[in-house]
Motif scaffolding. Structure first.
Motif, short mmCIF file in Angstrom:
data_model
loop_
_atom_site.label_atom_id
_atom_site.label_comp_id
_atom_site.label_asym_id
_atom_site.label_seq_id
_atom_site.Cartn_x
_atom_site.Cartn_y
_atom_site.Cartn_z
N CYS A 1 0.83 -1.22 0.00
CA CYS A 1 0.00 0.00 0.00
C CYS A 1 0.86 1.26 0.00
CB CYS A 1 -0.92 0.00 1.22
SG CYS A 1 -1.82 1.56 1.38
N ARG A 59 -12.17 -7.13 6.03
CA ARG A 59 -11.48 -6.84 7.28
C ARG A 59 -12.16 -7.56 8.43
NH1 ARG A 59 -9.72 -3.60 3.77
NH2 ARG A 59 -9.67 -5.60 2.73
N THR A 66 -5.48 7.38 12.26
CA THR A 66 -5.66 6.84 10.91
C THR A 66 -5.45 7.95 9.88
OG1 THR A 66 -8.03 7.23 10.96
CG2 THR A 66 -7.29 5.05 11.67
N GLU A 67 -5.43 7.55 8.61
CA GLU A 67 -5.17 8.41 7.45
C GLU A 67 -3.67 8.71 7.38
OE1 GLU A 67 -6.93 9.43 4.77
OE2 GLU A 67 -8.41 8.02 5.50
N ARG A 120 0.03 3.51 -7.65
CA ARG A 120 -1.02 2.78 -6.96
C ARG A 120 -1.58 1.86 -8.01
NH1 ARG A 120 -4.91 3.23 -2.90
NH2 ARG A 120 -6.87 2.35 -3.57
N LEU A 137 -9.31 0.70 6.29
CA LEU A 137 -8.14 0.99 5.45
C LEU A 137 -6.84 0.86 6.24
CD1 LEU A 137 -9.53 4.24 3.76
CD2 LEU A 137 -9.55 1.92 2.81
N LEU A 183 -5.50 -7.37 2.70
CA LEU A 183 -6.52 -6.54 2.04
C LEU A 183 -7.30 -7.32 0.99
CD1 LEU A 183 -4.43 -3.26 1.57
CD2 LEU A 183 -6.04 -3.81 3.41
N GLU A 225 -4.83 -3.83 -4.67
CA GLU A 225 -6.10 -4.21 -4.06
C GLU A 225 -6.13 -5.71 -3.75
OE1 GLU A 225 -6.61 -1.16 -6.01
OE2 GLU A 225 -6.80 -0.59 -3.92
N ASN A 242 -9.96 0.57 12.97
CA ASN A 242 -10.24 1.56 11.93
C ASN A 242 -11.55 1.19 11.22
OD1 ASN A 242 -10.38 3.31 9.80
ND2 ASN A 242 -8.29 2.96 9.07
N ARG A 271 -13.06 2.41 8.91
CA ARG A 271 -13.02 2.52 7.44
C ARG A 271 -12.38 1.29 6.81
NH1 ARG A 271 -11.14 8.86 6.72
NH2 ARG A 271 -12.89 9.72 7.88
N TRP A 315 0.03 4.31 0.38
CA TRP A 315 -0.33 5.26 1.45
C TRP A 315 0.36 4.84 2.74
CZ3 TRP A 315 -2.38 9.30 -0.74
CH2 TRP A 315 -3.19 9.16 -1.85
#
Ligand SMILES: N[C@@H](CCC(=O)N[C@@H](CS)C(=O)NCC(=O)O)C(=O)O
Length: 176
Positions: free
Chosen positions: A13, A41, A65-66, A169, A53, A37, A174, A49, A51, A15
């Protein structure tokens, strides 16, 4: 007392790479948990998290997070060469410049790069690539006039590189 830090991540990932680069650059010891992933989840991870992610960071049990926020948090919690700590107008200005650069790259040109990368035909790819270069020259290049070797003329990596490093990306991510 040393903080207990755990990074929930997936090495594919881009990010999450922001968090990895910040941790490596700051030489912070941490534990990691790889989140698969390719499957839904787990309820345990969704509790961390909602979300679903990655990345997520646990700092003494506090969840952050983020990726940009995680990187900023680490840079704030561990003062270093990455970014001047707040409290002076000069520091605030450097932080504003870095944030604007990262925001500009991701809001103005990043999607064009991906459009070119994943175009269905050569014609589409060339059109998107031309638009990408045009926007890069217009929006990003002026922000890098004093960059060398790093953002703002810094001699060492900055938070701008930590957040911008992201280069690819790809759809296979994914599936990782
Ligand atoms: N805005 C998020 C994006 C994170 C993100 O999209 N992570 C992807 C992997 S690269 C993810 O967790 N995908 C899982 C999913 O969408 O279910 C950040 O910067 O942290």
């Amino acid at each position: 007392m040393t903080a207990k830090i755990k990074l929930y991540t997936n090495h594919g990932c881009p990010w999450a790479h922001r968090a990895h680069i910040a941790l490596a650059e700051l030489k912070i010891p941490f534990e990691e948990e790889i989140i698969d992933l390719s499957v839904p989840r787990t309820p345990e991870y969704l509790a961390i998290n909602p979300r679903g992610l990655v990345p997520s960071l646990s700092y003494n049990g506090q969840i952050i997070t983020e990726s940009a926020i995680v990187a900023q948090f680490l840079a704030d919690a561990y003062p270093s060469h990455l970014v001047p700590n707040g409290g002076t107008p000069e520091a605030a200005l450097t932080r504003a410049r870095i944030n604007f650069f990262v925001d500009t790259f991701f809001s103005k040109v990043n999607s064009l790069y991906h459009k070119a990368l994943f175009a269905k035909t050569d014609e589409e790819a060339e059109e998107a690539a031309a638009e990408f270069v045009k926007q890069l020259e217009k929006e990003v290049e002026p922000l890098l006039s004093d960059a060398g070797p790093y953002f703002g003329g810094s001699k060492t990596l900055t938070l701008a590189e930590v957040c911008y490093h992201k280069n690819k990306r790809d759809e296979t991510l994914e599936k990782t």
